[in-house]
Design a protein around this motif. Sequence first.
Motif, PDB file in Angstrom:
ATOM      1  N   UNK A 132      36.471  44.582  28.013  1.00 41.52           N
ATOM      2  CA  UNK A 132      37.576  43.825  27.421  1.00 41.52           C
ATOM      3  C   UNK A 132      38.801  44.669  27.128  1.00 41.52           C
ATOM      4  N   UNK A 133      38.645  45.989  27.050  1.00 42.54           N
ATOM      5  CA  UNK A 133      39.756  46.842  26.665  1.00 42.54           C
ATOM      6  C   UNK A 133      40.379  47.551  27.846  1.00 42.54           C
ATOM      7  N   UNK A 134      40.973  48.688  27.545  1.00 43.92           N
ATOM      8  CA  UNK A 134      41.625  49.476  28.570  1.00 43.92           C
ATOM      9  C   UNK A 134      40.600  50.324  29.323  1.00 43.92           C
ATOM     10  N   UNK A 135      40.985  50.835  30.477  1.00 41.70           N
ATOM     11  CA  UNK A 135      40.115  51.685  31.284  1.00 41.70           C
ATOM     12  C   UNK A 135      39.991  53.056  30.624  1.00 41.70           C
ATOM     13  N   UNK A 136      38.748  53.474  30.397  1.00 37.33           N
ATOM     14  CA  UNK A 136      38.482  54.766  29.767  1.00 37.33           C
ATOM     15  C   UNK A 136      37.523  55.557  30.640  1.00 37.33           C
ATOM     16  N   UNK A 137      37.621  56.886  30.550  1.00 41.62           N
ATOM     17  CA  UNK A 137      36.779  57.747  31.370  1.00 41.62           C
ATOM     18  C   UNK A 137      35.301  57.456  31.149  1.00 41.62           C
ATOM     19  N   UNK A 138      34.913  57.214  29.897  1.00 40.30           N
ATOM     20  CA  UNK A 138      33.493  56.991  29.620  1.00 40.30           C
ATOM     21  C   UNK A 138      32.993  55.704  30.263  1.00 40.30           C
ATOM     22  N   UNK A 139      33.889  54.740  30.488  1.00 41.13           N
ATOM     23  CA  UNK A 139      33.495  53.533  31.200  1.00 41.13           C
ATOM     24  C   UNK A 139      33.119  53.868  32.637  1.00 41.13           C
ATOM     25  N   UNK A 140      33.951  54.686  33.280  1.00 42.51           N
ATOM     26  CA  UNK A 140      33.713  55.032  34.674  1.00 42.51           C
ATOM     27  C   UNK A 140      32.419  55.822  34.824  1.00 42.51           C
ATOM     28  N   UNK A 141      32.127  56.669  33.837  1.00 42.73           N
ATOM     29  CA  UNK A 141      30.879  57.434  33.869  1.00 42.73           C
ATOM     30  C   UNK A 141      29.656  56.529  33.826  1.00 42.73           C
ATOM     31  N   UNK A 142      29.772  55.407  33.126  1.00 42.80           N
ATOM     32  CA  UNK A 142      28.631  54.502  33.006  1.00 42.80           C
ATOM     33  C   UNK A 142      28.122  54.044  34.360  1.00 42.80           C
TER      34      UNK A 142
END
Length: 199
Positions: free
Chosen positions: A126-136
């Motif tokens: 729901x939020x902005x793109x974050x590095x930790x999201x991509x790592x998931x």
Amino acid sequence: MSSILAWSPSRLAQWEQCPRKASYLYVHKHSEPQGAAAAEGARVHELAAQFVQGRLTGLPDELLLFRQEFEQLRQLDVPVTCEQQHAFTSAMVPTGWFDANAWLRVIFDVLIEHRDETLTIIDHKNGKIRDKDLEQCELYACAGFVLFPAASRVTTKLWYLTRGQEYEVTYTRAEADEIWPHWVERAQAMLGATEFPAR
């Protein structure tokens, strides 16, 4: 001082950001009030699951930026499951979510089992793109290969529902095998910690 006994993507991210806060939440078991953003995220996740599973007739406004993608999910004639909870032991053997030997826990917002023995795992954001999201994406792929030993590829997708943006990456089993030790190293650093300084 006690240690953290199990991990998840969010728990590891919290510990790496601030060990003291992770200790407050996961060692001493203090809870925090759910913020407005988290509550909204949970609500939208539930709407998405209800639509994909056919429990809603119309697409909610919150999902309109991915109208085509959600409608395609409803039309697939292969297994599609939503909000699946998966837990694994330290040997990466599937176990119960609440079992004492649960070492890693992940949730797949959407899992698609294709006929060619490949998987697609979708995570709603729901939020902005974050590095930790991509790592998931790496972690979801590793978990997918464990759950489906015959799978040859896992495609992971992040759908940023409020932005209309998608991040997609596909992993082979060999790539996941290479990635996995780095996750284990990070997890062990957290699970073996006995001091939790502030950052």
